[in-house]
Design a protein around this motif. Structure first.
Motif, PDB file in Angstrom:
ATOM      1  N   LEU A   1      14.515  15.340  23.332  1.00 48.43           N
ATOM      2  CA  LEU A   1      13.601  16.204  22.595  1.00 48.43           C
ATOM      3  C   LEU A   1      13.537  15.751  21.142  1.00 48.43           C
ATOM      4  CD1 LEU A   1      14.469  17.851  25.140  1.00 48.43           C
ATOM      5  CD2 LEU A   1      14.354  19.906  23.715  1.00 48.43           C
ATOM      6  N   LEU A   2      12.338  15.740  20.566  1.00 50.90           N
ATOM      7  CA  LEU A   2      12.201  15.353  19.174  1.00 50.90           C
ATOM      8  C   LEU A   2      10.902  15.856  18.574  1.00 50.90           C
ATOM      9  CD1 LEU A   2      11.457  11.480  19.037  1.00 50.90           C
ATOM     10  CD2 LEU A   2      11.201  12.877  21.061  1.00 50.90           C
ATOM     11  N   PRO A   3      10.852  15.982  17.230  1.00 49.38           N
ATOM     12  CA  PRO A   3       9.610  16.420  16.584  1.00 49.38           C
ATOM     13  C   PRO A   3       8.573  15.310  16.621  1.00 49.38           C
ATOM     14  CG  PRO A   3      11.275  15.875  14.934  1.00 49.38           C
ATOM     15  CD  PRO A   3      11.941  15.759  16.270  1.00 49.38           C
TER      16      PRO A   3
ATOM     17  N   GLY B   1       8.184  16.092  23.327  1.00 49.30           N
ATOM     18  CA  GLY B   1       7.854  16.136  21.911  1.00 49.30           C
ATOM     19  C   GLY B   1       7.365  17.505  21.487  1.00 49.30           C
ATOM     20  N   PHE B   2       7.695  17.898  20.260  1.00 51.10           N
ATOM     21  CA  PHE B   2       7.278  19.201  19.731  1.00 51.10           C
ATOM     22  C   PHE B   2       6.480  19.027  18.449  1.00 51.10           C
ATOM     23  CE2 PHE B   2      10.815  20.204  22.472  1.00 51.10           C
ATOM     24  CZ  PHE B   2      10.386  21.366  23.118  1.00 51.10           C
ATOM     25  N   GLN B   3       5.291  19.620  18.429  1.00 51.27           N
ATOM     26  CA  GLN B   3       4.465  19.668  17.235  1.00 51.27           C
ATOM     27  C   GLN B   3       4.428  21.094  16.702  1.00 51.27           C
ATOM     28  OE1 GLN B   3       0.756  17.768  18.910  1.00 51.27           O
ATOM     29  NE2 GLN B   3       1.198  16.225  17.340  1.00 51.27           N
ATOM     30  N   ALA B   4       4.175  21.219  15.404  1.00 47.23           N
ATOM     31  CA  ALA B   4       3.979  22.550  14.826  1.00 47.23           C
ATOM     32  C   ALA B   4       2.629  23.093  15.293  1.00 47.23           C
ATOM     33  CB  ALA B   4       4.024  22.466  13.310  1.00 47.23           C
ATOM     34  N   ALA B   5       2.566  24.370  15.548  1.00 50.32           N
ATOM     35  CA  ALA B   5       1.342  24.968  16.100  1.00 50.32           C
ATOM     36  C   ALA B   5       0.120  24.722  15.219  1.00 50.32           C
ATOM     37  CB  ALA B   5       1.546  26.474  16.303  1.00 50.32           C
ATOM     38  N   GLY B   6       0.335  24.644  13.896  1.00 49.91           N
ATOM     39  CA  GLY B   6      -0.778  24.420  12.988  1.00 49.91           C
ATOM     40  C   GLY B   6      -1.112  22.966  12.749  1.00 49.91           C
ATOM     41  N   ALA B   7      -0.384  22.067  13.418  1.00 52.87           N
ATOM     42  CA  ALA B   7      -0.614  20.624  13.270  1.00 52.87           C
ATOM     43  C   ALA B   7      -0.290  19.966  14.609  1.00 52.87           C
ATOM     44  CB  ALA B   7       0.254  20.049  12.151  1.00 52.87           C
ATOM     45  N   ALA B   8      -1.080  20.307  15.619  1.00 49.15           N
ATOM     46  CA  ALA B   8      -0.764  19.901  16.988  1.00 49.15           C
ATOM     47  C   ALA B   8      -1.923  19.163  17.659  1.00 49.15           C
ATOM     48  CB  ALA B   8      -0.378  21.125  17.802  1.00 49.15           C
TER      49      ALA B   8
ATOM     50  N   ARG C   1      21.993  16.248  30.819  1.00 49.28           N
ATOM     51  CA  ARG C   1      22.329  15.898  29.438  1.00 49.28           C
ATOM     52  C   ARG C   1      21.035  15.867  28.629  1.00 49.28           C
ATOM     53  NH1 ARG C   1      26.918  11.127  29.230  1.00 49.28           N
ATOM     54  NH2 ARG C   1      28.714  12.474  29.642  1.00 49.28           N
ATOM     55  N   ILE C   2      21.074  16.556  27.493  1.00 48.48           N
ATOM     56  CA  ILE C   2      19.890  16.710  26.660  1.00 48.48           C
ATOM     57  C   ILE C   2      20.225  16.238  25.251  1.00 48.48           C
ATOM     58  CG2 ILE C   2      18.212  18.351  25.730  1.00 48.48           C
ATOM     59  CD1 ILE C   2      19.178  20.226  28.114  1.00 48.48           C
ATOM     60  N   VAL C   3      19.410  15.359  24.714  1.00 50.99           N
ATOM     61  CA  VAL C   3      19.571  14.919  23.332  1.00 50.99           C
ATOM     62  C   VAL C   3      18.406  15.442  22.504  1.00 50.99           C
ATOM     63  CG1 VAL C   3      19.562  12.933  21.761  1.00 50.99           C
ATOM     64  CG2 VAL C   3      20.945  12.866  23.846  1.00 50.99           C
ATOM     65  N   CYS C   4      18.725  16.035  21.357  1.00 52.01           N
ATOM     66  CA  CYS C   4      17.712  16.465  20.396  1.00 52.01           C
ATOM     67  C   CYS C   4      17.856  15.612  19.134  1.00 52.01           C
ATOM     68  CB  CYS C   4      17.901  17.931  20.014  1.00 52.01           C
ATOM     69  SG  CYS C   4      17.693  19.106  21.358  1.00 52.01           S
ATOM     70  N   THR C   5      16.823  14.901  18.775  1.00 48.23           N
ATOM     71  CA  THR C   5      16.849  14.149  17.517  1.00 48.23           C
ATOM     72  C   THR C   5      16.403  15.065  16.385  1.00 48.23           C
ATOM     73  OG1 THR C   5      16.471  11.970  18.484  1.00 48.23           O
ATOM     74  CG2 THR C   5      15.798  12.272  16.212  1.00 48.23           C
ATOM     75  N   VAL C   6      17.245  15.179  15.365  1.00 48.98           N
ATOM     76  CA  VAL C   6      16.868  15.876  14.136  1.00 48.98           C
ATOM     77  C   VAL C   6      16.693  14.794  13.078  1.00 48.98           C
ATOM     78  CG1 VAL C   6      17.832  18.100  14.739  1.00 48.98           C
ATOM     79  CG2 VAL C   6      19.320  16.425  13.681  1.00 48.98           C
TER      80      VAL C   6
ATOM     81  N   PRO D   1      12.387  20.543  17.659  1.00 49.12           N
ATOM     82  CA  PRO D   1      12.939  20.468  19.015  1.00 49.12           C
ATOM     83  C   PRO D   1      14.019  21.510  19.282  1.00 49.12           C
ATOM     84  CG  PRO D   1      13.746  18.650  17.679  1.00 49.12           C
ATOM     85  CD  PRO D   1      12.668  19.320  16.885  1.00 49.12           C
ATOM     86  N   ILE D   2      14.748  21.899  18.242  1.00 51.39           N
ATOM     87  CA  ILE D   2      15.754  22.954  18.403  1.00 51.39           C
ATOM     88  C   ILE D   2      15.051  24.270  18.713  1.00 51.39           C
ATOM     89  CG2 ILE D   2      17.692  24.145  17.337  1.00 51.39           C
ATOM     90  CD1 ILE D   2      18.110  21.112  17.797  1.00 51.39           C
TER      91      ILE D   2
END
Length: 374
Positions: A195-197, A228-235, A332-337, A305-306
């Motif tokens: 998972l990552l932004p 992948g995760f985007q912000a709702a206002g910039a997706a 196993r889950i990796v989140c990149t910050v 992603p968090i």
């Protein structure tokens, strides 16, 4: 958790990603290496996130904020600047939401060449702006957004006197994929989910390239699902259309027309992953939760992603969003910050401003502590 106990990471610490992964990067023996000792960032097991997901799943946080300029950009910048110097460049140029400008300016200073950055006025976090100034970059702010800044940089890059170091430069992607190598080496295998932004979408593209490289080299047997995760206002990727005026508190992913859009979509499709969105409220809550729950302080964009994982943990059934129900037992889950919290502290600054001094005695301090607890 069966984490690798190899001392390989310690052996390479401080030498930079080109020295460690030269065979996988677009460099030659004669390429001058411009490095600040990037890479080798910690992969931190998160017991509370793991417990939230449950079912014997393990969640790990790849803390890229501990790179030299405080973000993941340094991995790609060492390769991009090394190759630029090899080609005789005397001036770097980039558009930026902040982290790229800080990294480009630092590596330009290390190389002894100039750096020009084009920034959207009023849209850059102070911590990042200060870095670019400190490293000596020539800064131009425009009355527009990041996407317009990048268009200008693309045009200027046609001139002989500028070398573009945005992620449209494939050397950047080459360097950024090394984070995937480190994860595989530490876990002993690729994770099940990563998972990552997502802002300009270069990083999700780079991680997928890294997992592909290690699979092809026989160093990993599987590839993770890329989420992948985007912000709702910039997706734009989530919505399938350009966002003309992207808005989000997560400045690093305030991008309406990602440069690596098509590559990111391909990585998501090939991995069986997805793009999701999180609100600004969820992002800020996740930023606070990660700092207070795990001791990891990240900038708002890094918390995307968090936020997505915390929402998944609380979902009781499969929804249109990424959900825990889609995560098999024992995953196993990796989140990149991607960036340090000191990069963009404005969202939390109100708590500091609200603090009022008390008289210098034990009783007053205890009374204040009691009030803070209530």
């Amino acid at each position: 958790m069966n984490i690798s106990t190899s001392d390989d990471a310690a052996r390479w610490r401080g030498r930079g990603v080109i020295a460690r992964y030269r065979a996988y990067l677009p460099v030659a023996e004669t390429t001058p290496v411009i490095s600040l000792g990037e890479g080798g960032t910690p992969l931190i097991h998160s017991p509370r996130l793991s417990a939230a997901i449950g079912r014997a799943c393990g969640v790990f946080v790849k803390y890229e904020g501990l790179n030299p300029t405080g973000s993941f950009k340094d991995r790609g910048m060492t390769v991009a600047v090394s190759k630029a110097v090899e080609r005789g460049a005397k001036m770097l140029i980039c558009a930026s939401t902040g982290n790229t400008s800080a990294s480009a300016a630092a590596y330009a200073a290390r190389a002894g060449i100039g750096c020009a950055v084009v920034l959207p006025a009023g849209k850059i976090a102070s911590g990042k702006m200060v870095q670019a100034v400190a490293y000596g970059a020539r800064i131009v702010t425009i009355e527009g957004n990041f996407d317009q800044a990048l268009e200008i940089v693309r045009a200027l890059g046609q001139r002989d006197d500028f070398a573009i170091v945005n992620s449209i430069n494939p050397d950047r992607i080459g360097g950024q994929k090394t984070a995937a190598f480190e994860i595989v080496e530490e876990l002993g295998e690729a994770p099940d989910f990563h998972l990552l932004p997502v802002g300009n979408a270069g990083n999700i593209t780079a991680y997928w390239a890294g997992y592909e490289d290690f699979c092809n080299a026989g160093k990993a047997k599987r590839r993770p699902k890329m989420i992948g995760f985007q912000a709702a206002g910039a997706a734009p990727i989530f919505r399938g259309e350009i966002v003309v005026r992207p808005e989000t508190v997560a400045t690093a992913i305030r991008i309406g027309k990602p440069a690596s859009w098509s590559q990111a979509k391909r990585a998501i499709a090939d991995s069986g992953g997805m793009i999701d969105i999180v609100s600004d409220e969820e992002i800020l809550e996740a930023q606070r939760w990660l700092a207070r729950g795990e001791g990891i302080f990240v900038e708002p964009a890094s918390a995307a992603p968090i936020a997505g994982l915390l929402r998944a943990a609380g979902a009781e059934k499969v929804t249109a969003h990424f959900s825990a129900a889609s995560i098999p037992d024992g995953s196993r889950i990796v989140c990149t910050v991607t960036g340090h919290g000191l990069k963009d502290p404005e969202a939390l600054a109100s708590a500091i401003a609200a603090a009022r001094p008390v008289p210098p005695n034990e009783t007053a301090v205890l009374r204040a502590l009691d009030t803070a607890r209530s």
